[in-house]
Structures are given as C-alpha cells and as structure tokens.
Scaffold this active site. Structure first.
Site, PDB file in Angstrom:
ATOM      1  CE1 TYR A   1      23.608   0.842  -5.367  1.00 34.71           C
ATOM      2  CE2 TYR A   1      25.043   2.779  -5.171  1.00 34.71           C
ATOM      3  CZ  TYR A   1      23.968   2.066  -5.716  1.00 34.71           C
ATOM      4  OH  TYR A   1      23.479   2.294  -7.027  1.00 34.71           O
TER       5      TYR A   1
ATOM      6  NE  ARG B   1      19.092  -0.070  -2.716  1.00 32.04           N
ATOM      7  CZ  ARG B   1      18.849  -0.034  -3.925  1.00 32.04           C
ATOM      8  NH1 ARG B   1      19.731   0.520  -4.794  1.00 32.04           N
ATOM      9  NH2 ARG B   1      17.967  -0.942  -4.486  1.00 32.04           N
TER      10      ARG B   1
ATOM     11  CD  GLN C   1      14.590  -3.083 -15.164  1.00 22.88           C
ATOM     12  OE1 GLN C   1      13.269  -3.289 -15.197  1.00 22.88           O
ATOM     13  NE2 GLN C   1      14.961  -1.777 -15.563  1.00 22.88           N
TER      14      GLN C   1
ATOM     15  CG  ASP D   1      16.600  -8.136  -5.086  1.00 26.88           C
ATOM     16  OD1 ASP D   1      16.792  -9.460  -5.970  1.00 26.88           O
ATOM     17  OD2 ASP D   1      15.493  -7.656  -5.294  1.00 26.88           O
TER      18      ASP D   1
ATOM     19  CG  HIS E   1      20.377  -2.360 -13.928  1.00 27.14           C
ATOM     20  ND1 HIS E   1      19.098  -2.052 -13.542  1.00 27.14           N
ATOM     21  CD2 HIS E   1      20.875  -2.228 -14.940  1.00 27.14           C
ATOM     22  CE1 HIS E   1      18.655  -1.531 -14.902  1.00 27.14           C
ATOM     23  NE2 HIS E   1      19.623  -1.434 -15.480  1.00 27.14           N
TER      24      HIS E   1
ATOM     25  N   GLY F   1       6.954  -6.554 -13.443  1.00 27.07           N
ATOM     26  CA  GLY F   1       7.332  -5.422 -12.307  1.00 27.07           C
ATOM     27  C   GLY F   1       8.431  -4.323 -12.752  1.00 27.07           C
ATOM     28  CB  THR F   2      10.246  -3.499 -15.215  1.00 28.96           C
ATOM     29  OG1 THR F   2      11.086  -2.319 -15.873  1.00 28.96           O
ATOM     30  CG2 THR F   2       9.325  -4.043 -16.663  1.00 28.96           C
TER      31      THR F   2
ATOM     32  CG  ASN G   1       3.754  -3.746 -13.492  1.00 29.43           C
ATOM     33  OD1 ASN G   1       4.183  -3.683 -12.389  1.00 29.43           O
ATOM     34  ND2 ASN G   1       4.707  -2.887 -14.286  1.00 29.43           N
TER      35      ASN G   1
ATOM     36  CD  GLU H   1      -1.920   1.587 -12.045  1.00 26.82           C
ATOM     37  OE1 GLU H   1      -2.234   1.929 -13.067  1.00 26.82           O
ATOM     38  OE2 GLU H   1      -2.728   1.353 -11.069  1.00 26.82           O
TER      39      GLU H   1
END
Length: 289
Positions: free
Chosen positions: A113, A116, A149, A152, A167, A235-236, A261, A263
C-alpha cells in the site's frame, strides 16, 4: 485545450500551463465538455445518443457512483481490465489486499500500500473527476452525492465535497487496537508504530477483502441515492458485493440509470442501465453537461 491523451500523464495542458489539484475544476463544465468533444472518437450517432440523454439529466437530482475506470487517465490501473491488464491479474489480492494476507504478513501488505501511495502522488484528477466536481458546484444542494469505490482521493482533489468513500482511503493508516485514523502516514517502514510483540500497530485505512464497510458509509450513501432522479455509474466492473446495495438503491429510486464504461458491466446487463460505451474522460463531461 488539448485532449487528455495528448498530454503527459498527470496534468491537463491549457496554453502551456500545467493544471494540478483543485485548479483542474476551474476549467468549468463547458470547457470540460469542449475537451471531451475533441477526445470523442465514437461514431457520430453515438454522440447524438449521448446528447439526447444528457437532455434528460438537465433539471434532475444527479448522483455519481465511480469505480477504478474513472482514474485510468490519471495512471491508475483498473482491477479487472481487459486483456489481462487489470491489477488483480498481476498480483494476488488474497495475499496483498485481504485481512487474511495482512495477518499472515503485515509488513508485506503495508509495503504494497505504501508503493501504491507513492505512485498515487504522481496522479492528478482526470476530466471525469473535474466534471463531477463542476456538476456538484452547478447543482449545489440538489447534488445527490459522489459515491466512490476508489481509495485514491482524486474526487476530493478535484474539488468534490462530502465524497462517500465506500472502500476507505489510501492516504491514512488505521490503528489496529483503537481504530483511530492516522493521517499523512510515513512510508518509511522504520516509522511504523509497533505493538509490544513488535508487530505493526497500524493497518491500511482501506476496506480489504474480508473487511466490512465502515459504519455509517452505506447509510449516508443510500440516504442520498434515495433522492436521486438520475444516477451515473462510471468505470466499475461491479464485481464486488460492497457496491451492490448502492446499485440496487439507484435502480429502485432513479428514473434514469446510466453506465459510462467502454464495456458493459452487470450495471447494464443485469440492472438495465443505459450503456454509453465511452471512456470516463469523454462520457462523464458529456452526460453531465
């Protein structure tokens, strides 16, 4: 303004001026839409579809739910990306990002972490983050919340207020005994506070696999989503259970559920959202214009 993909990662370029942090949101929603239009590589018919549904957003109470895809342009990989490029295809989350893995080797998890966080210091908000903050400014008290979620912190850096972090945050440690948050923690392992048995006294301030979402987070998010007329999900992959209480509330209460998104995820395939097959930096400024 140049398109985001034409600039070095970590900044928007406006007449040679690098914009960082909260400055990004000062571009305003009109300038962001202009940049998004220049980035748009979709078929013109898809552009017309975005425009037609953007009109449905006007005047509605709007909420936004974001996942890792909103931060891709800032240099953060998604967790389940296409072609094996997602973070969890490269590392084992049960080893590095779970309560079980942490208990087996606390220093290994803390080092990961820290790495990151070091990488995160190079990231600044994307067009999608800035558009979200600008839309909140435009809607004022009518904004039905930014729910993420992501750990950052880029929504906050872009100027979003009252972000519901499902999160947790990459930028804090949590004391293992007192549960107290430790802000601006050192990344030097020698500075890690220790217990009597010499094990680390802190853990990452995030929701790892095996953790429960902190008390109050769901309540705040669901109370806000209950008031939303339009919910934009960005974007999830919608693969973790912690997100679904929010998605079910959004589907039940909102008259329009939109997924931005490249996809389609279960947000579209199972909940019937309107799917805009665009990257976040294009779709979010357009739909929130």
């Amino acid at each position: 303004l140049r398109a985001w993909h034409e600039t070095p990662p970590g900044a928007l370029d406006a007449g040679g001026t690098r914009l960082e942090g909260e400055q990004v949101k000062t571009l305003g929603i009109d300038a962001l839409r202009h940049v998004a239009l220049r980035r748009l590589r979709a078929d013109p018919s898809e552009h017309r579809i975005v425009r037609s549904h953007a009109a449905r957003v006007q005047g509605a109470r709007v909420a936004l739910i974001s996942g890792a895809g909103i931060s891709v342009d800032a240099g953060f990989p998604t967790f389940r990306g296409p072609g094996g490029e997602g973070l969890w295809e490269k590392v084992n989350p049960m080893v590095l990002a779970s309560t079980q893995g942490f208990l087996a080797n606390p220093l290994r998890t803390l080092r990961w972490y820290c790495a990151r966080r070091t990488r995160g210091l190079r990231g600044v908000p994307t067009l999608a983050h800035a558009a979200t903050a600008a839309a909140q400014d435009a809607q004022g008290a009518r904004w039905a919340g930014t729910h993420t979620q992501n750990i950052d912190g880029l929504h906050e850096v872009a100027g979003s207020r009252g972000v519901n972090r499902i999160h947790g945050s990459l930028w804090v440690w949590r004391h293992r005994d007192t549960r107290e948050l430790i802000f601006a923690p050192s990344d030097d392992m020698a500075d890690i506070p220790r217990r009597i048995d010499d094990t680390p006294a802190v853990r990452p301030g995030v929701v790892m696999f095996g953790d429960m979402v902190p008390g109050g987070v769901y309540e705040r998010s669901i109370a806000q989503l209950d008031t939303a007329g339009v919910v934009v999900v960005v974007g999830t992959a919608a693969q973790v259970s912690t997100l679904w209480p929010l998605l079910h509330t959004a589907r039940r209460r909102a008259h329009l559920l939109v997924e931005v998104n490249p996809e389609a995820s279960p947000v579209t395939l199972e909940l019937g959202a309107l799917h805009l097959p665009l990257p976040a930096g294009v779709g979010v400024p357009l739909i929130l214009e």
